[in-house]
Structure formats: structure tokens, C-alpha cells
Design an enzyme around this catalytic site. Structure first.
Site, PDB file in Angstrom:
ATOM      1  N   ASP A 115       3.987  -0.557   5.385  1.00  0.00           N
ATOM      2  CA  ASP A 115       3.231  -0.699   6.630  1.00  0.00           C
ATOM      3  C   ASP A 115       1.783  -1.130   6.423  1.00  0.00           C
ATOM      4  OD1 ASP A 115       5.308   0.064   8.448  1.00  0.00           O
ATOM      5  OD2 ASP A 115       5.086   2.111   7.718  1.00  0.00           O
ATOM      6  N   ASP A 175      11.793  -4.235   9.634  1.00  0.00           N
ATOM      7  CA  ASP A 175      10.389  -4.220  10.054  1.00  0.00           C
ATOM      8  C   ASP A 175       9.484  -4.937   9.048  1.00  0.00           C
ATOM      9  OD1 ASP A 175      12.055  -1.941  10.625  1.00  0.00           O
ATOM     10  OD2 ASP A 175      10.384  -0.930  11.595  1.00  0.00           O
TER      11      ASP A 175
END
Length: 403
Positions: A115, A175
Site C-alpha cells: 500500500d 489491488d
């Protein structure tokens, strides 16, 4: 009596001749105006710059805050940068700078997960794009190097969740396609050229193993971390391993569009098109996806506005990349429709709370963030509005030149 009849007749004729009141058309500029005003008001209420909005509980009006290490920390400064880009408001720029700065240590600390791209590129990336601040560039380059430490050459992809290797071995989630943009950017802005190769390899592995034959995607691909062998596709936030988790589909369609933009590899473009078409083909009649297209509780399952915002941005990206005019119009129209619906009173929060959008969904299997505002929905909503406004400006300019 004759005079009265004449007056009534004239009244009816005028009434019939008067134009009917039209419903106002959707205006990205108008929604940006509203969003900037609301964002500025929220900014004034936030006093601690290393605590970031993430979600709003159903019984609350104000954002619940998280620390810098939360994967969502970069979205609020990203919202501020988008608001500043449109408004030019110096106070919003100051706020964007203040909320961006605390994220800096992420770029210089050991990588905890993939992330880093969301956290640093949405904050520092937008900041550098708008200001050219050299310090921002340095942070971005360091963040790309940090993200690259998670790359496993045996698998050919970035390890998404180091903390879950006991559960999933080497795991790569859909993602992660969104975080490749940081690597692509760094490779052409002074970073190591191997960052480009890592990003391409990751996209190829994801395309081969996480994209299913029906053009839906697995949330997570599990691999042997020594041999690189693909073990199994899983879900983590979707309904089931083989179901179509809505937001995951949009991470994929947007991520592969970016990968094509940066590489020119047609297979990435074709993958993005297939994922986008499959998403559009399965949409319910009201135009906003359920959190998972295969939840057996549909039509009584919750919607996910955040998936619609990511889809809108991805399809606007795709519209700018395809050469066929019909496809260009198809994806631009789809994106515009998503944002138009989200700008309606059913989804735009108005005075309900501090968020811009209602009805997003985070992690249904974990029973967290169910049907609440979530900050990444606001981020991609602002991005989509900004893209649409720029498109309208270009189209108006083109029309004027043709006259």
C-alpha cells in the site's frame, strides 16, 4: 362570457407554448464547487495533521481518524490536492502540504505492505504533479525503492501482505495493480530502470493468474515463494473465492489501463477492456454495483459507491487510450453516468456528514465499514470530477476551434 373565454384561451395557449421545466443536467464543475466547499469546511475541523480521515460510523457525522501507517492515510491529502488543483485556494494548498508531510517516513521505512503506492503516490504524487517540489520527488523515488523490496523474482510479482504469508504464502492481490504507477513514474523520473521491469513483470503475473477465463478477477493469488508456482486463487474481502468482488474488478480495470499507458503493451489494454466490459455487463439497473456481484442476498445486499468511483476513473483512463471512437464514447459515457448517479441525493452526502459520498463498503466478511462513507471513495470521486471537467474544457475548446 365571450371575454372570459378569450382570456382563458390565451392563458392556455401561453402555458402550452412555455418551455417545460427541465431537470438540471449533471455538471462536474458544480459538483467540484460543492465538494471543494465541503472539503474546506472539513479541513478547518481537523487539527492534528498526522491523523487522517478514513470512515464515518453510521451514528456519527465526523470522520473517524487513523494514523499514518494505515493504508488509507494518503487519500485525504490526495482529496486536498485535487481540491486545490480546481480551486487554487491557498488555504487548501496549505492543508494539503500539512497532511502530506507526515507520510514521508513511509518512504524511508522497511516496507510493511504494497500500500506504499496508495499512501505516497496519492499524497506526494499529486503534490509533486501540482507544485514540482523537489523534496516531494525525492520522497516518491525513495518510496518506489521501498515498494520494490517486496518483489520476489521467483514469482515475478510484489508480495502484497508480508504479514499474511503464514496464511497465503507469497500473496499478490489485485489491488496491487494500482501501486505499479509509482514504480512506472519513478523509472522515468530518475529512479532505477529495474523498477519498470518489476512493474511489467507484476502486471504480467497478475494478468496470467488473477484474471479468470470469464474476465472477472481473483482478489488474491497465492504462489509458492520458492518455485513461483501458482497455488490457488482466493478472496479476502469478497463473498467467495470464485465470486466477483466489485472493487477488486475496478482495481484491475484501472490498473491494467495504467500499465498499458506506461508500456504500450496491447495485452494490458485488452485485459483492461475485458474487465471493464464484464463489469458494465453485470451492473444492476440502477447503475451502482453491489459490493460483490455474486452475493446471494442481492437485491438486498449493500452497494459499494467506492467501486463505482474507481470504475469511473479507470474508464476515463481507458477512454483516453483506446483508438476506436465508439469505445472512447462508451467508456467516457459509462464514467460520466457513474459520477452523475453518485452526485445525486441518493449518494452525495450533502449536510449528512463530513464525507462527500455515502454508501461505500470496506470489508464485508470482516463486518467492517459496511454501508458507510470511506475516504477512498471521496478521493476517486474528486479525481473523476476533475477528469470530467478537463474533458469538457477540451471538448468546448475543440468545438470553438471548429466554428
Amino acid at each position: 362570457m365571450t371575454r372570459l373565454f378569450f382570456i382563458l384561451t390565451m392563458f392556455l395557449m401561453v402555458a402550452c407554448a412555455s418551455p417545460k421545466k427541465q431537470k438540471p443536467t449533471f455538471s462536474p464543475t458544480e459538483m467540484l464547487d460543492l465538494s471543494v466547499l465541503k472539503t474546506k469546511k472539513t479541513l478547518k475541523s481537523l487539527k492534528i495533521t498526522d491523523s487522517f480521515p478514513r470512515n464515518i460510523s453510521k451514528d456519527k457525522q465526523d470522520w473517524g481518524l487513523v494514523g499514518v501507517k494505515d493504508w488509507c492515510s494518503g487519500f485525504w491529502p490526495g482529496v486536498l490536492w485535487h481540491a486545490y488543483e480546481y480551486s487554487g485556494d491557498a488555504s487548501i494548498k496549505k492543508g494539503a502540504e500539512e497532511f502530506t508531510l507526515p507520510i514521508k517516513p513511509i518512504a524511508y521505512s522497511p516496507a510493511q505492505n504494497h500500500d506504499i503506492g496508495f499512501m505516497v503516490y496519492c499524497s506526494y504524487g499529486n503534490g509533486y504533479r501540482l507544485t514540482g517540489n523537489q523534496e516531494y520527488k525525492d520522497v516518491l523515488l525513495s518510496a518506489a525503492d521501498t515498494l520494490a523490496t517486496l518483489y520476489n523474482p521467483a514469482v515475478g510479482s510484489i508480495l502484497s501482505w508480508p504479514e499474511k504469508t503464514d496464511e497465503y504464502a507469497h500473496n499478490t492481490i489485485i489491488d496491487n495493480m494500482m501501486n505499479l504507477e509509482l514504480l512506472f513514474w519513478a523509472s522515468k523520473n530518475g529512479g532505477d530502470k529495474k523498477l519498470y521491469d518489476i512493474a511489467v513483470s507484476h502486471a504480467e503475473v497478475t494478468m496470467k493468474y488473477l484474471v479468470r477465463a470469464d474476465n472477472s478477477v481473483y482478489h488474491l493469488g497465492e504462489f509458492n515463494d520458492i518455485t513461483g508456482e501458482f497455488i490457488k486463487g482466493h478472496t479476502h474481502q469478497g463473498y467467495a473465492d470464485e465470486s466477483m468482488w466489485a472493487r477488486g474488478q475496478t482495481w484491475g480495470l484501472y490498473g491494467f489501463a495504467i500499465a498499458y499507458r506506461e508500456t504500450g503493451k496491447e495485452e494490458f489494454l485488452n485485459t483492461s477492456i475485458k474487465l471493464a466490459d464484464h463489469f458494465l455487463n453485470r451492473l444492476p439497473e440502477d447503475g451502482i454495483p453491489y459490493w460483490d456481484f455474486d452475493d446471494p442476498k442481492i437485491p438486498n445486499a449493500p452497494k459499494d459507491a467506492s467501486a463505482a468511483t474507481v470504475a469511473a476513473c479507470g474508464m476515463l483512463e481507458l477512454s483516453g487510450l483506446v483508438k476506436d471512437k465508439v469505445l472512447k464514447a462508451k467508456y467516457e459515457d459509462a464514467a460520466r453516468n457513474f459520477i452523475k448517479i453518485l452526485s445525486s441525493e441518493n449518494y452525495f452526502s450533502g449536510d449528512t456528514n463530513q464525507a462527500l459520498l455515502l454508501h461505500s463498503l470496506g470489508h464485508y466478511p470482516n463486518n467492517t465499514e459496511i454501508d458507510v462513507p470511506i475516504i477512498y471513495a471521496d478521493y476517486y470521486y474528486m479525481e473523476a470530477l476533475s477528469r470530467l471537467r478537463k474533458l469538457e474544457t477540451v471538448n468546448t475548446s475543440d468545438l470553438a476551434m471548429k466554428k
